[in-house]
Design a protein around this motif. Structure first.
Motif, PDB file in Angstrom:
ATOM      1  N   ASN A   1      11.424   9.294  -8.948  1.00 49.59           N
ATOM      2  CA  ASN A   1      11.090   8.861  -7.973  1.00 49.59           C
ATOM      3  C   ASN A   1       9.891   7.887  -7.883  1.00 49.59           C
ATOM      4  OD1 ASN A   1      13.500  10.152  -6.734  1.00 49.59           O
ATOM      5  ND2 ASN A   1      12.499  11.795  -5.850  1.00 49.59           N
ATOM      6  N   ALA A   2       9.038   8.325  -8.535  1.00 48.83           N
ATOM      7  CA  ALA A   2       7.562   7.251  -8.606  1.00 48.83           C
ATOM      8  C   ALA A   2       7.980   6.114  -9.282  1.00 48.83           C
ATOM      9  CB  ALA A   2       6.526   8.198  -9.466  1.00 48.83           C
TER      10      ALA A   2
ATOM     11  N   PHE B   1       3.840   6.102  -5.234  1.00 44.39           N
ATOM     12  CA  PHE B   1       4.105   6.222  -6.491  1.00 44.39           C
ATOM     13  C   PHE B   1       3.004   7.017  -7.232  1.00 44.39           C
ATOM     14  CE2 PHE B   1       1.828   4.791 -10.537  1.00 44.39           C
ATOM     15  CZ  PHE B   1       3.161   4.879 -11.468  1.00 44.39           C
ATOM     16  N   ALA B   2       1.804   6.781  -6.701  1.00 42.33           N
ATOM     17  CA  ALA B   2       0.436   7.693  -7.230  1.00 42.33           C
ATOM     18  C   ALA B   2       0.819   9.248  -6.940  1.00 42.33           C
ATOM     19  CB  ALA B   2      -0.851   7.242  -6.662  1.00 42.33           C
TER      20      ALA B   2
ATOM     21  N   VAL C   1       0.881  -1.132  -0.040  1.00 47.97           N
ATOM     22  CA  VAL C   1      -0.110   0.015  -0.113  1.00 47.97           C
ATOM     23  C   VAL C   1       0.777   1.323   0.050  1.00 47.97           C
ATOM     24  CG1 VAL C   1      -1.791   1.322   1.228  1.00 47.97           C
ATOM     25  CG2 VAL C   1      -2.030  -1.048   1.113  1.00 47.97           C
ATOM     26  N   ALA C   2       1.983   1.212   0.961  1.00 46.28           N
ATOM     27  CA  ALA C   2       2.754   2.627   0.790  1.00 46.28           C
ATOM     28  C   ALA C   2       3.457   2.675  -0.419  1.00 46.28           C
ATOM     29  CB  ALA C   2       3.795   2.225   2.043  1.00 46.28           C
TER      30      ALA C   2
ATOM     31  N   GLU D   1       2.487  14.283  -9.008  1.00 46.66           N
ATOM     32  CA  GLU D   1       3.019  15.784  -8.669  1.00 46.66           C
ATOM     33  C   GLU D   1       3.836  15.901  -9.934  1.00 46.66           C
ATOM     34  OE1 GLU D   1       4.564  19.127  -6.886  1.00 46.66           O
ATOM     35  OE2 GLU D   1       2.693  17.836  -6.589  1.00 46.66           O
ATOM     36  N   GLY D   2       4.857  14.999 -10.447  1.00 42.54           N
ATOM     37  CA  GLY D   2       5.464  15.091 -11.798  1.00 42.54           C
ATOM     38  C   GLY D   2       4.589  15.514 -12.936  1.00 42.54           C
TER      39      GLY D   2
END
Length: 269
Positions: A210-211, A102-103, A96-97, A108-109
């Motif tokens: 990072n995602a 990722f989402a 879940v984390a 944001e990106g």
């Protein structure tokens, strides 16, 4: 040992003891004791039944191993929970984390990407550069003046990267009179606007990168959880959370004299 198997072993021992009982404990030749042959046949029948029954838990265990492995491969931690292992919750929480991170980072990106693309459409003079390129660079045939560099397709990610990355495009960030001169140096205003744009692009790429890291971590969580569930099941984790003993069982064999069956209890720990 379950009640049916205990009863079977008890009956088997009774069958084995019966042929051997005689005055003084001596054995009588099988030729003189035809009932010993009958006892041996009965004992062998019991042995076959017990061996067949003993093979069923092994098959069920194999199916259980495959089930929990596939369960954890699909949803990390579920295989461990099916075997009564509470660490399955750790895999679930990690899953879940990872996907929440990722989402959030991916969105944001993408939001910052929309911002820097809109900024480029407003601040970089695409039409002015196209006019310059057609005037000085189209027919130069290898003897082109400084600053001639073909543009990538308008609106593509290569286009948005190039106008911020290569200095030949920087004079077109601000209309200040130097755009149409080959080899012109960018002004301070050009550099300031380009710097703001490049900073937004770097922020967007960092978030998207990072995602992807978190997405990779989520996929690895599936693999690690499935491997852990497989090893846990093979080690004998029971459905009730207690360790089973997959190597424990009874081995039957005909004695060397041929007048009975020898049995041994073995266990692998």
């Amino acid at each position: 040992m379950s009640a049916p198997r205990s009863t079977a072993v008890f009956l088997l021992c009774a069958v084995l003891i019966a042929p051997a009982a005689s005055a003084g404990g001596s054995l009588v030749a099988r030729e003189q004791r035809p009932e010993a042959d009958l006892a041996l046949v009965s004992a062998l029948d019991v042995r076959d039944e017990l061996v067949a029954a003993a093979s069923q838990p092994a098959e069920a265990e194999g199916r259980s191993t495959g089930l929990v492995t596939l369960a954890s491969l699909a949803v990390p931690g579920t295989g461990q929970l099916l075997k009564g292992e509470t660490r399955g919750y750790a895999y679930l929480l990690a899953e879940v984390a990872f996907w929440v991170a990722f989402a959030a980072l991916n969105q944001e990106g993408l939001d910052i990407r929309d911002e820097y693309e809109a900024y480029a459409r407003d601040e970089w003079n695409y039409e002015a550069y196209v006019d310059f390129y057609e005037e000085y660079c189209t027919d130069c045939e290898g003897d082109c003046p400084e600053g001639c560099r073909p543009l990538a397709e308008y609106g593509s990610q290569e286009y948005y990267e190039d106008i911020g990355k290569y200095s030949v495009y920087w004079p077109w960030w601000e209309i200040d009179g130097d755009e149409g001169v080959p080899g012109a140096e960018p002004s301070e205003d050009d550099l300031a606007i380009r710097g703001d744009y490049w900073g937004m692009r770097k922020d967007s790429n960092r978030n998207l990168r990072n995602a992807r890291y978190f997405m990779t971590a989520a996929f690895l969580n599936h693999i690690v959880s499935a491997a852990d569930a497989f090893l846990t099941s093979r080690r004998g984790g029971g459905d009730d959370g207690h360790a089973a003993r997959p190597g424990t069982g009874v081995i039957f064999d005909v004695t060397e004299r041929g007048d009975g069956i020898r049995c041994s209890v073995v266990g692998a720990f």
